[in-house]
Design a protein around this motif. Structure first.
Motif, PDB file in Angstrom:
ATOM      1  N   GLY A   9       3.224  20.658  16.651  1.00  0.00           N
ATOM      2  CA  GLY A   9       2.484  20.359  15.429  1.00  0.00           C
ATOM      3  C   GLY A   9       2.737  21.373  14.315  1.00  0.00           C
ATOM      4  O   GLY A   9       3.341  22.412  14.536  1.00  0.00           O
ATOM      5  N   PRO A  10       2.287  21.010  13.104  1.00  0.00           N
ATOM      6  CA  PRO A  10       1.675  19.732  12.736  1.00  0.00           C
ATOM      7  C   PRO A  10       2.704  18.651  12.413  1.00  0.00           C
ATOM      8  O   PRO A  10       3.902  18.931  12.318  1.00  0.00           O
ATOM      9  N   ARG A  11       2.222  17.416  12.232  1.00  0.00           N
ATOM     10  CA  ARG A  11       3.087  16.263  12.010  1.00  0.00           C
ATOM     11  C   ARG A  11       4.013  16.489  10.811  1.00  0.00           C
ATOM     12  O   ARG A  11       3.586  16.960   9.759  1.00  0.00           O
ATOM     13  N   GLY A  12       5.272  16.177  11.020  1.00  0.00           N
ATOM     14  CA  GLY A  12       6.236  16.197   9.924  1.00  0.00           C
ATOM     15  C   GLY A  12       6.846  17.545   9.624  1.00  0.00           C
ATOM     16  O   GLY A  12       7.808  17.640   8.868  1.00  0.00           O
ATOM     17  N   LYS A  13       6.312  18.616  10.191  1.00  0.00           N
ATOM     18  CA  LYS A  13       6.835  19.943   9.896  1.00  0.00           C
ATOM     19  C   LYS A  13       8.001  20.271  10.818  1.00  0.00           C
ATOM     20  O   LYS A  13       7.892  20.191  12.040  1.00  0.00           O
ATOM     21  N   ALA A  14       9.114  20.662  10.246  1.00  0.00           N
ATOM     22  CA  ALA A  14      10.296  21.022  11.023  1.00  0.00           C
ATOM     23  C   ALA A  14      10.168  22.464  11.503  1.00  0.00           C
ATOM     24  O   ALA A  14       9.752  23.354  10.755  1.00  0.00           O
ATOM     25  N   HIS A 211      -2.568  15.416  20.633  1.00  0.00           N
ATOM     26  CA  HIS A 211      -2.001  14.422  19.721  1.00  0.00           C
ATOM     27  C   HIS A 211      -1.435  15.111  18.497  1.00  0.00           C
ATOM     28  O   HIS A 211      -1.977  16.122  18.030  1.00  0.00           O
ATOM     29  N   LEU A 212      -0.371  14.563  17.956  1.00  0.00           N
ATOM     30  CA  LEU A 212       0.316  15.192  16.831  1.00  0.00           C
ATOM     31  C   LEU A 212      -0.578  15.318  15.606  1.00  0.00           C
ATOM     32  O   LEU A 212      -0.393  16.226  14.787  1.00  0.00           O
ATOM     33  N   ASP A 213      -1.561  14.459  15.462  1.00  0.00           N
ATOM     34  CA  ASP A 213      -2.469  14.552  14.315  1.00  0.00           C
ATOM     35  C   ASP A 213      -3.487  15.678  14.478  1.00  0.00           C
ATOM     36  O   ASP A 213      -4.098  16.105  13.509  1.00  0.00           O
ATOM     37  N   ALA A 214      -3.685  16.153  15.701  1.00  0.00           N
ATOM     38  CA  ALA A 214      -4.614  17.266  15.970  1.00  0.00           C
ATOM     39  C   ALA A 214      -4.047  18.094  17.114  1.00  0.00           C
ATOM     40  O   ALA A 214      -4.617  18.132  18.215  1.00  0.00           O
ATOM     41  N   PRO A 215      -2.922  18.768  16.876  1.00  0.00           N
ATOM     42  CA  PRO A 215      -2.215  19.437  17.980  1.00  0.00           C
ATOM     43  C   PRO A 215      -2.991  20.567  18.627  1.00  0.00           C
ATOM     44  O   PRO A 215      -2.723  20.937  19.766  1.00  0.00           O
ATOM     45  N   GLY A 216      -3.959  21.137  17.914  1.00  0.00           N
ATOM     46  CA  GLY A 216      -4.721  22.237  18.485  1.00  0.00           C
ATOM     47  C   GLY A 216      -5.838  21.794  19.410  1.00  0.00           C
ATOM     48  O   GLY A 216      -6.451  22.614  20.099  1.00  0.00           O
ATOM     49  N   GLU A 217      -6.118  20.487  19.439  1.00  0.00           N
ATOM     50  CA  GLU A 217      -7.187  19.961  20.284  1.00  0.00           C
ATOM     51  C   GLU A 217      -6.596  19.531  21.621  1.00  0.00           C
ATOM     52  O   GLU A 217      -6.052  18.434  21.765  1.00  0.00           O
ATOM     53  N   LEU A 218      -6.710  20.405  22.583  1.00  0.00           N
ATOM     54  CA  LEU A 218      -6.129  20.158  23.900  1.00  0.00           C
ATOM     55  C   LEU A 218      -7.203  19.578  24.811  1.00  0.00           C
ATOM     56  O   LEU A 218      -8.195  20.242  25.129  1.00  0.00           O
ATOM     57  N   ARG A 219      -7.028  18.337  25.225  1.00  0.00           N
ATOM     58  CA  ARG A 219      -8.026  17.674  26.065  1.00  0.00           C
ATOM     59  C   ARG A 219      -7.675  17.905  27.539  1.00  0.00           C
ATOM     60  O   ARG A 219      -6.846  17.205  28.119  1.00  0.00           O
ATOM     61  N   LEU A 220      -8.316  18.930  28.120  1.00  0.00           N
ATOM     62  CA  LEU A 220      -8.053  19.314  29.501  1.00  0.00           C
ATOM     63  C   LEU A 220      -8.819  18.436  30.474  1.00  0.00           C
ATOM     64  O   LEU A 220      -9.983  18.086  30.231  1.00  0.00           O
ATOM     65  N   GLU A 221      -8.176  18.115  31.593  1.00  0.00           N
ATOM     66  CA  GLU A 221      -8.796  17.324  32.645  1.00  0.00           C
ATOM     67  C   GLU A 221      -8.349  17.866  33.998  1.00  0.00           C
ATOM     68  O   GLU A 221      -7.150  18.089  34.219  1.00  0.00           O
ATOM     69  N   ARG A 222      -9.302  18.078  34.891  1.00  0.00           N
ATOM     70  CA  ARG A 222      -8.952  18.512  36.254  1.00  0.00           C
ATOM     71  C   ARG A 222      -8.617  17.290  37.090  1.00  0.00           C
ATOM     72  O   ARG A 222      -9.416  16.362  37.191  1.00  0.00           O
ATOM     73  N   TYR A 223      -7.436  17.290  37.713  1.00  0.00           N
ATOM     74  CA  TYR A 223      -7.056  16.164  38.561  1.00  0.00           C
ATOM     75  C   TYR A 223      -7.121  16.504  40.049  1.00  0.00           C
ATOM     76  O   TYR A 223      -7.016  15.603  40.896  1.00  0.00           O
ATOM     77  N   TRP A 224      -7.320  17.815  40.391  1.00  0.00           N
ATOM     78  CA  TRP A 224      -7.399  18.204  41.805  1.00  0.00           C
ATOM     79  C   TRP A 224      -8.113  19.545  41.914  1.00  0.00           C
ATOM     80  O   TRP A 224      -8.025  20.386  41.016  1.00  0.00           O
ATOM     81  N   ASP A 225      -8.818  19.725  43.050  1.00  0.00           N
ATOM     82  CA  ASP A 225      -9.438  21.013  43.324  1.00  0.00           C
ATOM     83  C   ASP A 225      -9.529  21.192  44.839  1.00  0.00           C
ATOM     84  O   ASP A 225      -9.512  20.217  45.609  1.00  0.00           O
ATOM     85  N   PHE A 226      -9.617  22.444  45.276  1.00  0.00           N
ATOM     86  CA  PHE A 226      -9.855  22.733  46.685  1.00  0.00           C
ATOM     87  C   PHE A 226     -11.223  22.176  47.082  1.00  0.00           C
ATOM     88  O   PHE A 226     -12.172  22.183  46.293  1.00  0.00           O
ATOM     89  N   ASP A 227     -11.329  21.735  48.341  1.00  0.00           N
ATOM     90  CA  ASP A 227     -12.605  21.205  48.829  1.00  0.00           C
ATOM     91  C   ASP A 227     -12.660  21.402  50.342  1.00  0.00           C
ATOM     92  O   ASP A 227     -12.344  20.498  51.114  1.00  0.00           O
ATOM     93  N   PHE A 228     -13.055  22.592  50.769  1.00  0.00           N
ATOM     94  CA  PHE A 228     -13.184  22.896  52.195  1.00  0.00           C
ATOM     95  C   PHE A 228     -14.496  22.310  52.710  1.00  0.00           C
ATOM     96  O   PHE A 228     -15.571  22.633  52.196  1.00  0.00           O
ATOM     97  N   GLN A 229     -14.409  21.429  53.707  1.00  0.00           N
ATOM     98  CA  GLN A 229     -15.584  20.762  54.245  1.00  0.00           C
ATOM     99  C   GLN A 229     -15.468  20.640  55.759  1.00  0.00           C
ATOM    100  O   GLN A 229     -14.372  20.488  56.301  1.00  0.00           O
ATOM    101  N   GLU A 230     -16.612  20.695  56.425  1.00  0.00           N
ATOM    102  CA  GLU A 230     -16.632  20.399  57.856  1.00  0.00           C
ATOM    103  C   GLU A 230     -16.465  18.887  58.065  1.00  0.00           C
ATOM    104  O   GLU A 230     -17.104  18.095  57.353  1.00  0.00           O
ATOM    105  N   PRO A 231     -15.611  18.464  58.984  1.00  0.00           N
ATOM    106  CA  PRO A 231     -15.416  17.026  59.199  1.00  0.00           C
ATOM    107  C   PRO A 231     -16.663  16.383  59.805  1.00  0.00           C
ATOM    108  O   PRO A 231     -17.362  17.002  60.619  1.00  0.00           O
ATOM    109  N   GLU A 232     -16.950  15.144  59.409  1.00  0.00           N
ATOM    110  CA  GLU A 232     -18.102  14.442  59.964  1.00  0.00           C
ATOM    111  C   GLU A 232     -17.896  14.098  61.435  1.00  0.00           C
ATOM    112  O   GLU A 232     -18.828  14.154  62.236  1.00  0.00           O
ATOM    113  N   LYS A 233     -16.670  13.737  61.799  1.00  0.00           N
ATOM    114  CA  LYS A 233     -16.356  13.399  63.184  1.00  0.00           C
ATOM    115  C   LYS A 233     -15.145  14.226  63.625  1.00  0.00           C
ATOM    116  O   LYS A 233     -13.999  13.777  63.521  1.00  0.00           O
TER     117      LYS A 233
END
Length: 628
Positions: A9-14, A211-233
């Motif tokens: 960014g920003p849009r159009g700037k070389a 998005h190129l119209d707002a390059p500084g706005e980074l929309r972060l999303e977590r797609y995975w995390d550790f999850d240590f759990q005791e098994p049910e069975k």
């Protein structure tokens, strides 16, 4: 395996090619085999290549799919890329190369941002989608490959290392004091801060769109995390052992995929020994590497710190082409300026032995396997897990655990040390920083096993992340790719569902409310603990003991550290004094000299072990001179 960077960014700037070239130049050590740029109005991508898969120039980056409007820079390896390629070909996608890079590109074309959930490997990537005018950033589940970002006048800047961002106008060379205070509490950074104000570590297991119209706005999303759990069975113990062996073999075999030679780090421990055993069975006469220590001036527990004899025995057993390096007291100060420049923000422990191990391996090959992750997944630090006995809720758990994770000095001493800048760090509540590690995690405290699983989560999110940062930065400093079989997705998913009793044993869980109190600074803490309790990594030991001799599989855990406590009081004492007793030292613009030296004196005069604190002071002094 590479280094990536870019500006969005920003849009159009070389963008000026010279700026991208300066950024990629700072990453040359990560990719000595080639470089490339991609420029379009509003975007510049840079890449340095370490050629591992498909050595042909057609696999160079930035890689484009012009007909789809896509351009990619990517750092890492996708070990299941062949399976993904077959799936994509069935969907009608064509390929020009045999590289995993093109599989990443076509995966995005097929599945969009969700593609990263299918990747089994290590990666940090930036992908431009011209049709949507978006930049997609993502990092692997565990944070094996680094990625940093900063907002500058030109837009959003990102890179594999901070030093590349410092080439961008508007990214200032200024110190983040809050991050420094956090580090001197934990000898690590639990948050996504760096020592550079305004530069942020892109979080592991996350993806983002800008998005190129707002390059500084980074929309972060977590797609995975550790999850240590005791098994049910729970399954029968034999079934867990059978499945672990299958997944471990599969993980090592997956990570042998390469168009160049693959080698292995080989210590005297069970993790690297078992990895080397399987690798050597598939690729005879592979090269192996270990670093040992000159113990002529060591004493007490430090006399156990050299594992060369065990490594040599394993090398003989597996018939590897073995290389060793012996480290002496003066080696730390010799490498420290270069080490500081490459690691950038400091992390756990004295990492200079890792520097030399990577230097040794990088002199012979481009790829090596490492045993990192086995301890964090399978319970290799049992003396840590019961530091919060009988906690009824999260607040009690954090209060008690926080006292333990002040690895360098207690809070009372820390306040004296940072008295000159106390007003600037008054709002830093490091206890709450530890608490925030568990943000958005469901917490129950009904049993010792649940408390241990919370501790395993904490280790994976903080300590393991620090180890991975050190391993990446110091290996890539020498043009070396380190692969980590224990962080294979299938193996990790399995490990998070193994009952705690199979990791630590029933006796350890029964003693959960009265654990031995062992100081993290204690020399030979692993050995001291194992003399009292033969537990920790039990499932791993039982299975991997099939690959290595009994004295290895049943041996006490030994960390990779030198006899620094003795060296700081002996051969290295003049160096320590020349840095920390100099009134002109940069650290004394932020720290109180009397408070610092009083703690250092405790060590030099034999009253208390302050080896971790002294290392951190030496590192920070060099950091200030290097980057500010």
């Amino acid at each position: 395996m590479c280094g990536i960077c870019g500006i969005f960014g920003p849009r159009g700037k070389a963008l000026e090619p010279a700026l991208l070239e300066a950024m990629t130049g700072e990453l040359a050590h990560r990719g000595p085999d080639g470089s490339g740029l991609y420029l379009t109005p509003g975007l510049g991508l840079g890449h340095r290549r370490l050629a591992i898969l498909d050595l042909d120039e057609r696999a160079a980056q930035p890689m484009r799919a012009a007909e789809r409007g896509l351009a990619l820079v990517y750092n890492g390896e996708i070990y299941n890329y062949r399976e993904l390629r077959a799936e994509l070909e069935a969907l009608g996608h064509g390929f020009r190369t045999t590289s995993d890079t093109e599989v990443v590109l076509e995966s995005y074309a097929a599945w969009g941002p969700a593609c990263v959930e299918r990747f089994n490997g290590m990666f940090a990537l930036a992908l431009w989608d011209a049709r949507a005018n978006t930049l997609f950033l993502a990092r692997d589940r565990y944070g094996i490959k680094p990625l940093y970002y900063a907002r500058a006048r030109q837009g959003l800047a990102f890179a594999s290392e901070v030093k590349a961002l410092l080439k961008v106008p508007g990214v200032e060379r200024s110190l983040d004091l809050e991050a420094v205070y956090e580090y001197f509490t934990f000898q690590n950074l639990f948050t996504d801060r760096t020592f550079h104000r305004g530069v942020t570590a892109f979080p592991a297991g996350c993806r983002a769109l800008a998005h190129l119209d707002a390059p500084g706005e980074l929309r972060l999303e977590r797609y995975w995390d550790f999850d240590f759990q005791e098994p049910e069975k729970p399954l029968a113990e034999a079934e867990y052992e059978e499945e672990f062996e299958r997944l471990f073999r599969q993980a090592v075999q997956r990570q042998l995929v390469s168009d160049v030679e693959v080698s292995a780090f080989l210590s005297g421990g069970i993790d690297s020994g078992a990895i080397t055993a399987i690798a050597a069975g598939s690729q005879p006469y592979i090269k192996s590497f270990t670093c040992g220590f000159d113990l002529s001036s060591a004493s007490g527990m430090e006399l156990n710190f050299d594992e060369r004899a065990k490594a040599e025995a394993l090398s003989s057993l597996f018939r590897t082409e073995h290389y060793e390096m012996v480290l002496k007291a003066g080696d730390m100060e010799r490498c420290l300026p270069d080490l500081v420049r490459h690691i950038e923000e400091p992390r756990v422990g004295q990492s200079y032995p890792n520097y030399y191990a990577c230097k040794l391996a990088g002199s012979f090959c481009k790829v090596t396997l490492a045993g990192t992750g086995g301890d964090e997944l399978f319970g290799g630090y049992p003396w840590r897990y019961f530091k919060a006995p009988e906690s009824a809720n999260l607040e009690e758990y954090v209060d008690r655990y926080y006292l333990y994770w002040q690895r360098l000095v207690p809070n009372t001493a820390l306040r004296r040390i940072f008295a000159p800048v106390r007003g600037e760090v008054a709002g830093v509540w490091t206890r709450d920083i530890l608490r925030d590690v568990f943000k958005n995690r469901e917490m129950r405290f009904d049993s010792p096993a649940q408390r241990v699983n919370h501790s395993l989560y904490l280790e994976a999110k903080t300590f393991l992340r620090g180890l991975l940062t050190v391993e990446d930065k110091l290996s890539m400093a020498h043009g070396l790719e380190v692969r980590i079989p224990f962080l294979d997705n299938d193996l990790v998913d399995f490990a998070m569902r193994v009952p705690v009793r199979l990791k630590l044993g029933d006796e350890a869980l029964a003693d959960a409310c009265a654990p031995p109190r062992i100081d993290e600074n204690l020399l030979g803490k692993h050995i001291t603990y194992n003399r009292r309790h033969r537990n920790g990594k039990l499932l791993l030991r039982n299975v991997l003991g099939r690959f290595v001799p009994e004295n290895i599989s049943n041996g006490a855990k030994q960390g990779f550290s030198g006899p620094d406590a003795s060296w700081f009081k002996g051969e290295s004492i003049d160096y320590v004094r020349s840095v920390l007793y100099d009134d002109r030292a940069s650290i004394y613009g932020l720290m109180d000299p009397a408070a610092v030296r009083g703690l250092v004196d405790d060590h030099l005069e034999g009253r208390e072990n302050r080896r971790l604190f002294i290392w951190s002071l030496l590192y920070f002094e060099l950091w200030l001179k290097t980057f500010l």
